[in-house]
Scaffold this motif. Structure first.
Motif, short mmCIF file in Angstrom:
data_model
loop_
_atom_site.label_atom_id
_atom_site.label_comp_id
_atom_site.label_asym_id
_atom_site.label_seq_id
_atom_site.Cartn_x
_atom_site.Cartn_y
_atom_site.Cartn_z
N LYS A 79 27.82 22.86 10.24
CA LYS A 79 27.22 24.14 9.90
C LYS A 79 26.43 24.77 11.04
O LYS A 79 26.44 25.99 11.21
N VAL A 80 25.71 23.96 11.81
CA VAL A 80 24.88 24.51 12.89
C VAL A 80 25.72 24.76 14.14
O VAL A 80 25.70 25.85 14.71
N LEU A 81 26.49 23.75 14.57
CA LEU A 81 27.29 23.88 15.79
C LEU A 81 28.68 24.46 15.52
O LEU A 81 29.38 24.84 16.46
N ASP A 82 29.09 24.49 14.27
CA ASP A 82 30.44 24.95 13.90
C ASP A 82 31.51 24.10 14.56
O ASP A 82 32.50 24.60 15.08
N ILE A 83 31.30 22.78 14.51
CA ILE A 83 32.25 21.81 15.07
C ILE A 83 32.59 20.79 13.99
O ILE A 83 31.69 20.25 13.34
N ALA A 84 33.87 20.55 13.79
CA ALA A 84 34.30 19.49 12.88
C ALA A 84 34.38 18.19 13.68
O ALA A 84 35.36 17.94 14.37
N ASP A 85 33.34 17.39 13.61
CA ASP A 85 33.23 16.18 14.43
C ASP A 85 33.63 14.96 13.61
O ASP A 85 32.97 14.61 12.63
N LEU A 86 34.71 14.30 14.02
CA LEU A 86 35.20 13.12 13.32
C LEU A 86 34.65 11.82 13.90
O LEU A 86 35.05 10.74 13.48
N THR A 87 33.74 11.93 14.86
CA THR A 87 33.12 10.73 15.43
C THR A 87 32.40 9.92 14.37
O THR A 87 32.29 8.69 14.49
N VAL A 88 31.92 10.58 13.33
CA VAL A 88 31.06 9.92 12.35
C VAL A 88 31.72 8.74 11.66
O VAL A 88 31.04 7.79 11.27
N ASP A 89 33.05 8.77 11.50
CA ASP A 89 33.72 7.63 10.88
C ASP A 89 33.54 6.36 11.71
O ASP A 89 33.62 5.25 11.17
N GLY A 90 33.32 6.50 13.01
CA GLY A 90 33.08 5.35 13.86
C GLY A 90 31.61 5.08 14.10
O GLY A 90 31.17 3.92 14.11
N SER A 91 30.82 6.15 14.26
CA SER A 91 29.41 5.97 14.62
C SER A 91 28.58 5.39 13.48
O SER A 91 27.58 4.71 13.73
N ILE A 92 28.96 5.65 12.23
CA ILE A 92 28.19 5.05 11.13
C ILE A 92 28.38 3.53 11.12
O ILE A 92 27.44 2.77 10.87
N ALA A 93 29.60 3.08 11.43
CA ALA A 93 29.85 1.64 11.52
C ALA A 93 29.16 1.05 12.75
O ALA A 93 28.66 -0.08 12.71
N THR A 94 29.10 1.82 13.84
CA THR A 94 28.41 1.36 15.04
C THR A 94 26.92 1.16 14.76
O THR A 94 26.32 0.16 15.18
N GLY A 95 26.33 2.11 14.05
CA GLY A 95 24.92 1.97 13.68
C GLY A 95 24.68 0.77 12.80
O GLY A 95 23.71 0.01 13.00
N GLY A 96 25.55 0.58 11.80
CA GLY A 96 25.40 -0.57 10.91
C GLY A 96 25.58 -1.88 11.65
O GLY A 96 24.81 -2.83 11.44
N ALA A 97 26.59 -1.96 12.52
CA ALA A 97 26.85 -3.19 13.27
C ALA A 97 25.70 -3.51 14.21
O ALA A 97 25.25 -4.66 14.30
N THR A 98 25.21 -2.50 14.91
CA THR A 98 24.10 -2.70 15.85
C THR A 98 22.85 -3.19 15.13
O THR A 98 22.18 -4.14 15.57
N CYS A 99 22.55 -2.55 14.01
CA CYS A 99 21.36 -2.92 13.24
C CYS A 99 21.44 -4.36 12.74
O CYS A 99 20.50 -5.15 12.91
N ILE A 100 22.57 -4.73 12.16
CA ILE A 100 22.73 -6.08 11.61
C ILE A 100 22.65 -7.14 12.70
O ILE A 100 21.96 -8.16 12.55
N MET A 101 23.32 -6.91 13.82
CA MET A 101 23.33 -7.93 14.87
C MET A 101 21.97 -8.08 15.54
O MET A 101 21.58 -9.19 15.93
N LEU A 102 21.22 -6.98 15.67
CA LEU A 102 19.87 -7.08 16.22
C LEU A 102 18.94 -7.84 15.27
O LEU A 102 18.10 -8.63 15.70
N LEU A 103 19.10 -7.59 13.97
CA LEU A 103 18.31 -8.32 12.99
C LEU A 103 18.65 -9.81 13.01
O LEU A 103 17.76 -10.66 12.96
N ARG A 104 19.92 -10.12 13.10
CA ARG A 104 20.34 -11.52 13.14
C ARG A 104 19.89 -12.21 14.43
O ARG A 104 19.73 -13.43 14.48
N ALA A 105 19.65 -11.39 15.48
CA ALA A 105 19.16 -11.94 16.74
C ALA A 105 17.65 -12.14 16.75
O ALA A 105 17.09 -12.62 17.74
#
Length: 302
Positions: free
Chosen positions: A32-58
């Motif tokens: 809505k703000v940038l008027d860009i259909a960004d499909l990165t989110v399908d990967g970046s949400i998993a990246t955020g989840g993976a990073t968070c879990i592995m840092l917690l496990r560390a």
């Protein structure tokens, strides 16, 4: 299922809606703000989840794990932004390329297809075992994010990003660095998406390389539902962001109602597509069938 089963399931729907609402705010920034259909989110949400879990496990504290998820999302948005602006790749294709690459990155971060985490062993911010506490924590996150974004988009930089989305040619003519604003907007969007992924992985107790599949559809559903339902009463920018979160909650409550009627969960993707299609069509139907202009000649001359 009886009515009590539905009522017991509603807090879980609200909790999930709030978490996905954070992701939907990120989608709102690009869509809505940038008027860009960004499909990165399908990967970046998993990246955020993976990073968070592995840092917690560390052994990292939860705030550091969430910060790591945010930084990972910012990096993903930066890559998409550079592919689009520096390399001249269309935004849609740039997002697809980054999303495709993040699959391998997420597998590397997790060391496999998934990793679990238990609230009994780690001090998690949210957990589906304590739903009411999770709702309260994520609600605080949502309020803080909306307040920060409301302030940011009122600054000179934020106004420049909004101008870039509204009219990039005019913005460029006014001396605004359009490419830089697109990169910043994509980074901010995917940072929020990854932050949502960090919350989601804690809430469900695991991070999976497939957890981001279809995320863009849920994000768009929340944006469209919020716009359709609240557009006439929520005109302030902060309230528009709130409407996106409410849209995500409505989406999950509607899904819960559908499952309450006994529909097989195997049809989840189909139902999601139908819900999004209906809410996308409502503005068109309103303009074509429900808000027809008055015919000329119906008014009398004074």
């Amino acid at each position: 299922m009886q009515i009590n089963d539905l009522l017991n399931a509603l807090p879980g729907a609200v909790g999930q809606g709030l978490i996905w609402g954070v992701m939907a705010i990120g989608v709102f920034i690009t869509f809505k703000v940038l008027d860009i259909a960004d499909l990165t989110v399908d990967g970046s949400i998993a990246t955020g989840g993976a990073t968070c879990i592995m840092l917690l496990r560390a052994g990292m504290p939860v705030w550091a794990a969430m910060l790591g998820a945010l930084i990972a999302g910012l990096a993903a948005g930066l890559i998409t932004g550079l592919l689009h602006t520096f390399m001249g790749i269309p935004a849609l294709l740039a997002g697809i390329l980054t999303q495709f690459a993040l699959w391998s990155v997420n597998l590397r971060i997790l060391g496999g297809s998934n990793q679990s985490i238990s609230v009994d062993k780690f001090p998690l911010l949210v957990s589906s075992r304590y739903i009411m506490q999770a709702i309260g924590v994520v609600a605080v996150f949502v309020v803080a994010i909306i307040a920060i974004l409301y302030w940011f988009f009122g600054t000179a930089l934020g106004c420049g990003i909004r101008a870039t989305g509204a009219n990039p040619d005019m913005s460029r003519a006014q001396g605004i660095n359009v490419d830089a604003n697109k990169i910043i907007g994509l980074m901010l969007s995917n940072g929020l998406v990854a932050l949502s992924g960090g919350l989601l992985s804690q809430y469900q107790g695991f991070a999976d390389v497939k957890m981001g599949i279809g995320s863009i559809v849920i994000g768009l559903a929340a944006v469209i539902i919020g716009e359709v339902v609240f557009s006439r009463i929520f005109r302030n920018f902060a309230l528009r962001l709130l409407s996106v979160v409410l849209g995500a909650i409505i989406y999950y409550v509607v899904l819960q109602l559908i499952f309450w009627f006994g529909i097989d969960s195997d049809y989840l993707k189909l139902l999601t597509a139908i819900i999004v299609a209906i809410f996308l069509a409502i503005p068109y139907w309103k303009g074509k069938y429900w808000n027809k202009p008055a015919r000329k000649g119906n008014t009398k001359n004074a």
